[in-house]
Design a protein around this motif. Structure first.
Motif, short mmCIF file in Angstrom:
data_model
loop_
_atom_site.label_atom_id
_atom_site.label_comp_id
_atom_site.label_asym_id
_atom_site.label_seq_id
_atom_site.Cartn_x
_atom_site.Cartn_y
_atom_site.Cartn_z
N LYS A 42 0.84 -1.06 0.01
CA LYS A 42 -0.12 0.12 -0.05
C LYS A 42 0.95 1.22 0.01
O LYS A 42 1.92 1.21 -0.51
CB LYS A 42 -0.94 0.03 0.98
N ALA A 47 -3.55 2.55 6.58
CA ALA A 47 -3.72 1.68 5.25
C ALA A 47 -3.58 0.24 5.66
O ALA A 47 -3.86 -0.72 5.11
CB ALA A 47 -2.57 2.34 4.47
N SER A 74 -4.02 -5.42 4.66
CA SER A 74 -4.99 -4.30 4.35
C SER A 74 -6.41 -4.93 4.53
O SER A 74 -6.52 -6.17 4.76
CB SER A 74 -4.66 -3.48 3.20
N ARG A 92 -3.42 -5.41 -6.32
CA ARG A 92 -4.63 -4.46 -5.51
C ARG A 92 -5.61 -4.28 -6.58
O ARG A 92 -5.58 -3.45 -7.43
CB ARG A 92 -3.94 -3.05 -5.02
N GLU A 101 -10.47 -1.08 -2.88
CA GLU A 101 -10.27 -0.48 -1.58
C GLU A 101 -11.49 -0.07 -0.88
O GLU A 101 -12.58 -0.09 -1.50
CB GLU A 101 -9.81 1.08 -2.34
N ASN A 122 -5.04 7.32 4.65
CA ASN A 122 -5.57 6.11 4.03
C ASN A 122 -6.88 5.59 4.31
O ASN A 122 -7.10 4.45 3.88
CB ASN A 122 -4.34 5.18 4.27
#
Lengths: 834, 657
Positions: free
Chosen positions: B19, B207, B228, B510, B513, B548
């Protein structure tokens, strides 16, 4: 049946039929059935059922219960079967109309209780007991019993299925043997009806494509051919041979694993083993077509047979050696070794693929190695084992297992990966290795063998159980090594091996793991046993730290280790103290100290094992004449006996008696008396009188120990003491014993001996010998002892002691009483409830 | 990304960019470099001082002050130096946090925190810090108390190094080798550590969350979970499944990792620790029985606790109760005492002893009964109490500094004595090289309780990470046993390997989110079910991102319409709630679309397939309609009515909401 039992039986039957009874102990019921079996076995009359109507009442009242308990129903079925085992009683039960309700269509088959395996099992056992005469057989066939049995062959309970299969074998055999008068041929019409049904059933199920149908029939045939060696079995076989043969080659066939057993049982039967040709061709084909795992037991079994064509034997051996051959080839560079086999029986690819997967690899190797070990232990193996290549293969396996071998082929890499750190295979391979030491012809590779064994002994990664096996194999091969004649360079190699072995032994004796110390000591004792006459070995041993370490371990905290240390030190004494030229032992304890130490263990060690080991080793010393002159020996034995007499461990006391026995025969021999009292006395030797002998024994205090042991609370001790005393009496009273009571009473010690006589008569039952004085019996007085030997009826004592300890409790009467007592408690409880 | 700063698989130092954070995983110090140096004797050693200088083949002697020869080996005569982790691969001042897994893996910490501009935080458990401090203290003490005037540097010149014999010739990155740090640097470094407990969740800038888990290897040793909301990286370093003194390894929490970084496996995969302990005891007993002394070069903490415990059980049975055991280290006392107070970090058996109350380790009893004595150094009390034969535990296992050097010189000449190597970090042959010729017996029983390859394969089967990343040494059999294919990490997909100074792209993507929606905004949403079970709603909001964390908030209310109808200034325009155009969804079936076009009078329709969809050509009208998965374009020249007509035809095929 005794009157007492007959009186108790109605009560017992009523109790058994009482539905309120909690399930009676199964062993009780089993014992009851055993009793009925013994009552009916030699008595074909109907008296038992006629005189005891309670038996048929029991059966009918159980049948009348709406929900009988499975165990009582099972019991009833078995009881009825046993009762119906003779024609007369069968008819009686038929008249009572009981059998149809038990074993016929009206039986328990349709009911819910049939779900219980115990009921089905009881039914099968009942039928099995019953079918001992033709009316029963016809009853079974006409009442639809056969179909039930056929169905039960596939029962989910293996016990029931197996019993059903056994029953079919029994019915078939019985039917053929009692219903035919002339030899059978392959034509259908010649078989009796019942046998024909079974045979049809077998044939039909073998045709089936489902394994669940084929398997029971194969099992049935296996046990038939295994138990019945009548000529007609061949007639049966000829009908199905083709079908069985086809199973071997059918790829989709699921029950191949059963074929090996079937063929092996047939090979054991003279009906088939005497034939030439087709049967053995089939066996050969099986060896070819079954997988090595399936063919292994067959091959191993064939190799034990006396009657087996030599080519089949060789082929069987080839099957067993195939995995070993594959290992050898996978590990070595081409042409390095010739391999084990010139050609393989089956496709080598099958073996290779089995060895390529970890589970099947260890499974196959362990199985093969176990078979090989057993074969090697046979006295007469009728084929030559290729010992040298086999040894090479074993060495290869062992090196794969500890990762010391870098394989030359991809298959080798896979096998190596599968075998690294595999303890099971290591142990099996070491067992075979040890067994191979007995075989001649491996001498050329013996030295390289130690290159494989030593890393096992040295490596800290070797697990204790593997180490133990490695030690066992090493001790055997060390003995072998020493037997070889030595050239100069070979001698040096031998010395190097011994040096390495003692170095590692020294280290292992210091291991913190007691199992390791223990097996090291066992190894030490074993090599001394095998090599104590070899100078070279003795030198190495005595110049090493090993003797001192072994003596230190007499004080090990672990009792097993102390026991092994005792044995090792005891053997060591043959080299150190008892050798003709006793070597100078540096800082080692002296003989007196060692003996004193062992005696201390015998008298004070809190655990039984070390004490047992001491008495065993003392006896060994005595037997080998290491305990000095008669005088010394007598003192030694006397001291040991006094220690042992009060030992809590009966095995130690028994060991003491063994020592007494050895001492007696040694002394007799030493005094120049013949072992056999009836042998003609050689006139040249001035023979010592029996009185001298008696004096020696009295001084050694044998008799007190022996007579007291007669009342030992552990029976083997009493029996042994009695045996010894009977032996001694034979020596002192070769012709007759004192039977005249007057003669006893008249002698000076008569009174006390009469007391002893009485005490022993009660004592052997009461199992206690008065510890407070012996009422004037002087066990060290030769005269008294002479009198005692003559007066006491040792043979009667012997019989008394030989009766099993539960002979009182085992009687049918007490069994019936027990059952009644259990039933009685119910009633008491009921009263309590009110 | 992972930056690999150490080539030593058991002394790892990796930097993970995950991250938006930069996380250093361990900072192990490779001390094998010290094997190239001469030992530092506590007492003047005539033997060492008389070693001849090394002369080049051509006879030149310019290195004879720096290099000495001993039994065919060449050693640097200087203060020993250590091989640091790579410092050039990335700017270490950007490292946000350092996660320490065990006290052996933090020995390079002062070099990182004090020399690179590092401003972040170091996380470690309390025993790790305390015992790590002891190890550092002992290291600094051992080196500082034997000051050496000379510092050799000439041999490091690349041109010169080429001329040297192996292994000096092949030593890597000699220019990076550094002298030992000082106590003030140690203190400064340790002051940057924040203590953590097992399973404690530590937020890094919102984060990433990191969590230490028990690894079963040493007091306070940990594996780390770095995660995360949607990605999870497990860092497994120095773990053990054996039942020794520490708390057992926590395996369950390692499940469902995207990436598992695997370091710190056993260095001696062929040696089983139990067997080695047996070997240790047997050799010890044999030596002492013969009147010899036993020297055990070791670290002041770790395996020594287990060895003392084994000896506690063993000495009586082996008849060694009268043999003194000496433990000599500047930190001996602290180490023995610390071990007794970290009850919560111990295995269950030892924890329960604390409640009895009894000391968890039996060495307390050995000390009480005077069987085990400890001293800070050979000077002082020790020389008065010293009785032979005896057993001495002392450092340093490299045999280059510490009190062990003295005993090697003292006992080396007699074959009655034995040196038993139990620490697996150094090759015992290399360690012994400057003491040759040596009459003393040498026994190598490395006790390494860390995971072996069988355990690793079971662990991986159990926790099933998507990807495994490990040092390259673990992906092939050991060089000396190339046939032992069982001695490597075996997993599917094959492990990604790394080596020193390599940058690795970790194989996770990734994709998501996490965004929070404020309750009032959520209230205002009107979901529309477009498929059973799936509803959609349009959201107009302000995305607020801080630390974050992402939050969707209601847009600020449009300012009250001003009384005057004056036009707003453009700059004031906020995403206000003007009437929203409906959103479209669905796809356009080309064949039906063409039919529709034809119905509406377009006769010359041509369809071309493209990589992303289709182009519908209306030749006469010179118009293109590009149909792609996520867009539709109508390209026509200045024919607005045509465009609108076509647009409406397209819209007929789409859903609106």
């Amino acid at each position: 049946m005794t009157r007492e039992c007959a009186a108790l039986l109605p009560g017992v039957c009523a109790a058994l039929a009482d539905p309120r009874q909690p399930g009676l102990d199964d062993t009780c019921l089993e014992k009851l059935l055993d009793w009925f079996r013994s009552l009916t076995w030699f008595d074909p009359t109907a008296e038992l059922v006629q005189d005891n109507p309670c038996l048929t009442e029991l059966i009918s009242s159980v049948l009348a219960l709406p929900e009988p308990s499975p165990s009582i129903l099972s019991f009833t079925l078995q009881l009825a079967g046993i009762l119906a085992s003779s024609e007369n009683r069968f008819q009686h039960l038929q008249q009572e109309q009981l059998l149809g309700r038990l074993f016929g269509p009206a039986g328990p088959q349709g009911s819910a209780v049939w779900e219980e395996a115990s009921v089905r099992s009881g039914w099968v056992k009942g039928v099995h007991s019953m079918v001992l005469h033709l009316p029963a057989l016809h009853f079974l066939c006409s009442e639809g019993g056969m179909d039930v049995i056929f169905a039960l062959q596939g029962d989910p309970s293996l016990f029931v299925a197996s019993a059903a299969s056994q029953l079919l074998v029994h019915v078939l055999t019985f039917s053929v043997e009692s219903e035919t008068s002339k030899p059978l041929s392959t034509k259908d019409c010649d078989w009796p009806a019942c046998a024909q049904r079974i045979i049809k059933h077998i044939e039909a199920s073998l045709q089936s494509s489902s394994a669940s149908h084929v398997e029971p029939s194969l099992k049935l045939l296996t046990s038939l051919f295994g138990s019945c060696y009548a000529a007609w079995t061949e007639v049966l076989w000829l009908n199905i041979a083709k079908q069985i043969e086809s199973f071997l080659v059918a790829e989709t066939f699921q029950a191949q694993h059963l074929l090996g057993n079937l063929l092996l049982n047939m090979a054991r039967s003279p009906v088939f083993s005497d034939t030439e040709g087709s049967f053995w061709a089939l066996v050969t084909s099986a060896l070819e077509h079954l997988t090595p795992v399936q063919a292994g037991p067959l091959a191993a079994g064939l190799l034990r047979l006396c009657k087996c064509p030599q080519d089949v034997r060789i082929q069987a051996l080839t099957v067993l050696l195939q995995p070993m051959d594959c290992i050898l080839r996978a590990a070595s560079q081409p042409l390095e070794y010739a391999g084990l086999l010139d050609e393989s029986v089956s496709d080598p690819v099958t073996v290779e693929s089995l060895l390529s997967s970890k589970t099947s690899c260890t499974g196959l190797l362990c199985q093969t190695l176990a078979h090989l070990e057993k074969l090697l232990s046979l006295k007469h193996l009728r084929v030559d084992l290729p010992c040298v290549p086999l040894l090479h293969s074993l060495m290869t396996i062992l090196q794969f297992c500890n990762g010391f071998l870098s394989p030359a082929s991809p298959l080798g890499s896979t096998i190596s990966r599968n075998l690294i750190n595999c303890f099971r295979v290591q142990k099996s391979a070491l067992d075979v290795l040890a067994a191979l030491a007995e075989k001649k012809g491996c001498d050329t590779v013996i030295r390289s063998l130690f290159d494989v064994l030593l890393p096992y002994l040295e490596s800290p990664n070797t697990s204790p159980t593997v180490l133990k096996k490695a030690f066992q194999a090493t001790s055997k091969w060390l003995v072998r090594l020493q037997e070889l004649s030595c050239s100069n360079s070979q001698c040096q190699q031998t010395e190097k091996i011994l040096e390495d072995v003692f170095l590692v032994l020294q280290k292992r004796l210091c291991s913190p793991c007691w199992e390791v110390r223990d097996s090291s000591l066992e190894f030490l004792a074993a090599v001394i046993k095998g090599l104590r006459d070899q100078d070279e070995f003795r030198q190495f041993l005595l110049s090493s730290e090993v003797p001192r370490l072994a003596e230190n371990l007499l004080e090990d905290p672990e009792s097993y280790v102390r026991a092994s240390a005792v044995t090792a030190v005891g053997h060591l004494a043959f080299i150190t103290y008892f050798a003709p030229e006793s070597p100078v032992m540096g800082n080692l304890c002296n003989k007196e100290n060692t003996v004193a130490k062992l005696q201390e263990i015998l008298s004070t060690d809190s655990e039984g094992f070390p004490r047992r080991a001491v008495i065993t080793i003392f006896t060994k010393w005595l037997r080998e004449g290491c305990t000095g002159q008669l005088e010394d020996t007598q003192q030694f034995v006397s001291a040991v006996i006094q220690t042992v007499e009060h030992d809590l461990d009966w095995e130690v006391r028994l060991g003491g008696l063994e020592m007494v026995e050895v001492f007696c025969s040694k002394t007799i021999h030493q005094l120049g008396l013949s072992e056999c009292p009836y042998a003609p006395v050689s006139s040249a030797v001035t023979s010592p009188t029996p009185q001298n002998l008696l004096q020696v024994f009295c001084r050694a205090k044998l008799f007190g120990f022996l007579f007291r042991s007669l009342c030992d609370c552990d029976k083997p001790v009493g029996q042994r003491a009695c045996d010894i005393l009977i032996g001694l009496r034979g020596r002192f009273y070769p012709v007759s014993t004192l039977e005249n009571p007057q003669e006893i009473e008249d002698s000076p010690a008569g009174h006390s001996i009469a007391w002893l006589q009485r005490t022993l008569r009660q004592g052997s039952l009461a199992q206690n010998f008065p510890t407070d004085g012996s009422n004037g019996v002087d066990f060290q007085d030769p005269e008294s002892m002479m009198l005692a030997l003559g007066a006491i009826d040792l043979l009667e004592l012997h019989d008394e002691l030989n009766k099993s300890s539960d002979h009182m409790e085992k009687s049918p009467q007490s069994l019936l009483q027990d059952i009644l007592a259990t039933a009685g408690t119910i009633e008491e409880n009921e009263v309590d409830c009110y | 990304f992972q930056y690999c700063l150490s080539g030593h698989p058991t002394l790892p130092c990796n930097v993970l960019k995950f991250k938006s954070t930069t996380i250093m995983l361990d900072c192990g110090l490779d001390m094998t470099s010290t094997l190239n140096f001469l030992p530092l004797p506590l007492v003047q050693s005539p033997r060492l001082s008389k070693l001849p200088g090394w002369v080049l083949k051509d006879g030149s002697t310019f290195l004879d002050k720096e290099l000495k020869e001993c039994s065919g080996h060449v050693f640097v005569d200087s203060v020993p130096e250590f091989c640091l982790p790579e410092t050039e691969l990335l700017d270490l001042s950007t490292v946000d946090v350092i996660l320490i897994s065990n006290y052996h893996c933090m020995m390079a910490l002062p070099y990182i925190t004090e020399y690179t501009g590092f401003t972040g935080t170091v996380y470690a458990t309390e025993p790790t810090v305390q015992i790590g401090r002891l190890l550092m203290e002992e290291l600094v003490n051992s080196i500082e108390r034997v000051p050496k005037a000379q510092s050799a540097s000439m041999w490091k010149n690349k041109e010169v190094q080429r001329l040297l014999p192996a292994p000096l010739k092949d030593a890597v990155e000699v220019s990076m080798w550094r002298k030992c740090y000082t106590m003030p640097e140690v203190n400064a470094a340790l002051s940057k550590i924040q203590l953590v407990g097992y399973s404690q969740k530590i937020e890094l800038f919102g984060a990433v969350q990191v969590t230490p888990l028990s690894s079963g290897y040493a007091l306070g040793s940990s594996n780390w979970i770095i995660q995360s909301h949607y990605e999870k990286v497990s860092y497994v370093s120095g773990s053990s499944l054996l039942t020794t003194h520490p708390q057992p390894m926590d395996q369950a929490a390692l499940k469902n990792s995207d990436v598992l970084i695997l370091t710190g496996l056993t260095q001696i995969p062929t040696a089983n620790p139990d067997g080695m302990v047996g070997e240790f005891c047997s050799n010890l007993a044999m030596t002492v029985r013969n009147g010899g002394n036993v020297l055990v070069p070791c670290y002041p903490s770790g395996v020594i606790y287990d060895l003392l415990e084994c000896l506690y059980q063993y000495i009586d049975s082996a008849g060694l109760s009268n043999v003194p055991f000496y433990f000599i280290s500047p930190v001996a006392n602290s180490s023995l005492e610390f071990s007794q107070i970290f009850a919560e970090w111990l295995c269950h058996n030892k924890q329960t002893k604390v409640y009895l109350p009894e000391p968890p380790f039996p060495h307390a009893e050995l000390i009480q009964t005077n069987k085990l004595k400890h001293y800070p150094s050979i000077h002082g009390d020790f020389s008065n109490d010293f009785k032979q034969p005896c057993v001495v535990f002392t450092g340093h296992p490299s045999l280059r500094f510490g009190d062990v050097v003295h005993f090697m010189e003292l006992w080396g000449k007699s074959s009655l004595n034995t040196v038993i190597f139990t620490e697996p970090d150094f090759s015992y042959l290399d360690a012994l090289a400057p003491y040759q010729p040596l009459a003393m017996k040498c026994v190598y029983c490395p006790i390494d309780t860390r995971l072996n390859f069988i355990q690793v394969s079971k662990l991986l089967k159990e926790v099933q990470p998507l990807h495994v990343v490990c040092p390259e040494q673990y992906t092939q059999p050991p060089p000396t046993q190339s046939h032992r294919t069982d001695l490597m990490v075996d997993c599917q997909p094959p492990a990604m390997s790394y080596r020193r100074a390599e940058v690795l792209t970790l194989p996770y993507k990734r994709r998501y989110e996490k965004i929070e929606i404020m309750p009032d905004l959520a209230d205002s949403l009107v979901p529309l079910e477009i498929k059973p079970g799936i509803s959609l709603a349009t959201v107009s909001a302000v995305l607020h991102t801080k630390d974050n964390k992402h939050v969707l908030q209601l847009p600020p209310k449009p300012p009250q319409p001003p009384a005057s109808k004056k036009r707003k200034r453009v700059s004031d325009e906020v995403p206000e709630c003007k009437s929203l155009k409906p959103l479209l969804s669905g796809s356009i079936p080309v064949d039906q679309f063409v039919q529709t076009l034809e119905k509406h009078g377009f006769s010359d329709v041509k369809v071309e397939d493209t990589a992303k969809g289709h182009i519908v050509l209306l030749q006469e009208a010179e118009t293109l309609i590009q149909l792609e998965e996520d867009s539709t374009h109508i390209i026509c020249d200045n024919d607005e009515p045509l465009r609108v007509k076509l647009r409406d035809l397209v819209l007929k095929f789409l859903q609106k909401f």
